[in-house]
Motif scaffolding. Structure first.
Motif, PDB file in Angstrom:
ATOM      1  N   TRP A  87       0.835  -1.194   0.000  1.00 56.67           N
ATOM      2  CA  TRP A  87       0.000   0.000   0.000  1.00 56.67           C
ATOM      3  C   TRP A  87       0.872   1.247   0.000  1.00 56.67           C
ATOM      4  O   TRP A  87       1.873   1.327   0.699  1.00 56.67           O
ATOM      5  N   GLN A 130      -7.037   2.269  -5.397  1.00 57.38           N
ATOM      6  CA  GLN A 130      -8.162   1.854  -4.561  1.00 57.38           C
ATOM      7  C   GLN A 130      -9.197   2.966  -4.413  1.00 57.38           C
ATOM      8  O   GLN A 130     -10.394   2.720  -4.432  1.00 57.38           O
ATOM      9  N   GLN A 131      -8.714   4.190  -4.248  1.00 53.07           N
ATOM     10  CA  GLN A 131      -9.611   5.340  -4.187  1.00 53.07           C
ATOM     11  C   GLN A 131      -8.816   6.611  -4.471  1.00 53.07           C
ATOM     12  O   GLN A 131      -7.608   6.670  -4.233  1.00 53.07           O
ATOM     13  N   LYS A 139     -13.044   8.346  -1.377  1.00 54.91           N
ATOM     14  CA  LYS A 139     -13.895   7.318  -2.005  1.00 54.91           C
ATOM     15  C   LYS A 139     -14.347   7.707  -3.403  1.00 54.91           C
ATOM     16  O   LYS A 139     -15.444   7.362  -3.847  1.00 54.91           O
ATOM     17  N   LYS A 141     -13.954   7.189  -7.301  1.00 54.07           N
ATOM     18  CA  LYS A 141     -13.469   6.135  -8.196  1.00 54.07           C
ATOM     19  C   LYS A 141     -12.921   6.693  -9.511  1.00 54.07           C
ATOM     20  O   LYS A 141     -11.943   6.190 -10.046  1.00 54.07           O
ATOM     21  N   ASP A 154      -4.920   6.447  -3.013  1.00 49.57           N
ATOM     22  CA  ASP A 154      -4.504   5.298  -2.212  1.00 49.57           C
ATOM     23  C   ASP A 154      -4.402   4.122  -3.171  1.00 49.57           C
ATOM     24  O   ASP A 154      -5.400   3.762  -3.808  1.00 49.57           O
ATOM     25  N   ALA A 155      -3.224   3.551  -3.279  1.00 51.81           N
ATOM     26  CA  ALA A 155      -3.006   2.529  -4.309  1.00 51.81           C
ATOM     27  C   ALA A 155      -2.253   1.326  -3.759  1.00 51.81           C
ATOM     28  O   ALA A 155      -1.537   1.425  -2.755  1.00 51.81           O
ATOM     29  N   GLN A 156      -2.475   0.197  -4.422  1.00 56.04           N
ATOM     30  CA  GLN A 156      -1.692  -0.999  -4.150  1.00 56.04           C
ATOM     31  C   GLN A 156      -0.629  -1.128  -5.242  1.00 56.04           C
ATOM     32  O   GLN A 156      -0.961  -1.146  -6.431  1.00 56.04           O
ATOM     33  N   TYR A 218     -11.146 -10.751  -1.656  1.00 57.63           N
ATOM     34  CA  TYR A 218     -11.626  -9.404  -1.979  1.00 57.63           C
ATOM     35  C   TYR A 218     -12.536  -8.927  -0.853  1.00 57.63           C
ATOM     36  O   TYR A 218     -13.354  -9.704  -0.323  1.00 57.63           O
ATOM     37  N   ASN A 222     -12.108  -4.277  -3.143  1.00 56.69           N
ATOM     38  CA  ASN A 222     -10.670  -4.270  -3.429  1.00 56.69           C
ATOM     39  C   ASN A 222     -10.034  -5.619  -3.122  1.00 56.69           C
ATOM     40  O   ASN A 222     -10.528  -6.384  -2.283  1.00 56.69           O
TER      41      ASN A 222
END
Length: 421
Positions: A87, A130-131, A139, A141, A154-156, A218, A222
């Protein structure tokens, strides 16, 4: 979008390839799908580049005959079991003067999220947003077109071993195929095997291959966790081969044709005749075969149950989806899985004519993901053109007001849609 989009799934025993395209209404059609045996991959890792490239070439040749066109480019999926998720957050200032967030701003914030320290033997193969957060509002998208001063994500970050990725790319290149992009396997599977409601509520995807089992959980829409078990469908075939003293290839055929578990009636009371050697045949008792298969399948399911219970997300899992060719093709597997895993279980497969098999889930998912990405870019371009047309239309209307010529906005919209379609 008239050209075929090709998706390749490189597994431990088979290479699957699918060709698809979007029709005039945007619906995806799978026009051809095929598979080829491969001995150059072990547990998702290429161990023999020559053997793997030959299998890819064989698979592509078969697909070319199906769709009657030359295939030179393709997308491939990266196995999830060998990858690691990290993350991270990215932050940028919105670049345009009118503070409207554009595609370039999204690219910059995703690039900023990749600024992390990674081991020397690994590399970043992808980013999963993710958002998005615009001026503190979270939140979000799809931020493109919205207004703001500060864009965050916010990313993976997906990390994979450099050696594994390089050998995979070399195998594809040696097969004479140009790689257009890579799709993360859990996301490819989710595209065609899961419903949005399931991913929001909490679901586990169990991808059982020939030599490994990947478990993707999941939650909240996510991908939350990845786990791997170093055992797969080959263990069942190996047991059949050893217990019944049969060649491995014949044991595999028996498993595929007669494999079943639970109380399901087989309709096979007579002994099964199997070729052992060139002119030597033996009779195999069906109920003995079933006992061998059941014993190993139960062990694999208990291992899956233990691995899932070790995850911090286990309590949020409301159902399990089985994909891959290791377990999902065995008759009666759903009922046996429910009794051992204590959760609802179903088989996940693409809902396309000719491709409705759990074996082809990842390959079809790659095609769908690639087509959706291309469609999204087309929509962004067309939206930009529409905005430019609207600006020109506003200027034209202002000029025409004095002359009393009021053409109206409806005619302009009709012209735009006539050009578009």
């Amino acid at each position: 979008m008239n050209e075929y989009i090709i998706g390749i799934d490189i597994g431990s025993s088979k290479i699957c390839a699918a060709a698809g395209k979007a029709d005039r209404y945007g619906r995806i059609q799978i026009m051809g799908i095929t598979s080829a045996n491969c001995s150059g991959v072990k547990k998702g890792i290429v161990v023999d580049i020559d053997s793997t490239s030959e299998a890819i070439k064989k698979c592509i040749d078969s697909l070319e005959r199906m769709v009657d066109t030359k295939i030179k480019e393709a997308y491939v999926c990266i196995p999830g079991g060998m990858c690691e998720l990290i993350w991270n957050k990215g932050v940028v200032a919105v670049g345009s003067e009118d503070r409207e967030i554009r595609e370039n701003d999204v690219k910059r914030v995703l690039k900023a999220s990749k600024i992390i320290t990674i081991p020397s033997d690994k590399e970043i193969v992808g980013v999963i947003p993710q958002q998005y957060i615009i001026d503190g509002y979270d939140k979000i998208k799809e931020p493109i077109g919205m207004s703001g001063l500060r864009l965050e994500v916010d990313a993976q970050i997906i990390l994979a071993p450099s050696t594994v990725v390089n050998n995979l790319l070399k195998s594809i290149s040696k097969a004479g195929v140009k790689l257009l992009g890579m799709v993360f396997q859990p996301l490819a599977i989710a595209e065609v095997a899961l419903k949005e409601e399931e991913t929001q509520r909490g679901v586990a995807v169990v991808d059982v291959g020939e030599q490994s089992i990947d478990i993707y959980i999941y939650e909240g829409g996510n991908l939350a966790s990845i786990d791997t078990i170093s055992l797969g469908g080959n263990a069942i075939t190996n047991d059949i081969s050893l217990c019944l003293k049969l060649p491995f290839s014949e044991a595999e055929k028996l498993k595929i044709k007669y494999g079943s578990v639970g109380e399901e009636l087989s309709g096979c009371d007579s002994p099964i005749e199997v070729n052992v050697d060139y002119n030597d045949k033996v009779n195999v008792d069906y109920f003995m075969l079933k006992q061998i298969i059941e014993a190993r399948v139960e062990e694999l399911l208990y291992l899956i149950d233990q691995k899932m219970k070790c995850s911090s997300f286990y309590e949020k899992v409301s159902g399990i989806v089985l994909v891959g060719g290791g377990l999902a093709l065995i008759k009666g597997i759903e009922e046996l899985s429910k009794s051992i895993l204590k959760k609802p279980v179903r088989i996940g497969a693409p809902e396309y004519i000719g491709a409705a098999s759990p074996l082809y889930t990842a390959a079809v998912g790659v095609v769908k993901d690639a087509i959706d990405s291309i469609k999204d870019k087309s929509v962004m371009i067309d939206t930009r053109k529409e905005n430019e047309n609207n600006d020109r239309e506003w200027t034209l209307k202002q000029d025409q007001k004095e002359s009393g010529n009021n053409s109206g906005i409806i005619s302009k919209i009709k012209e735009f849609f006539t050009d578009f379609f």
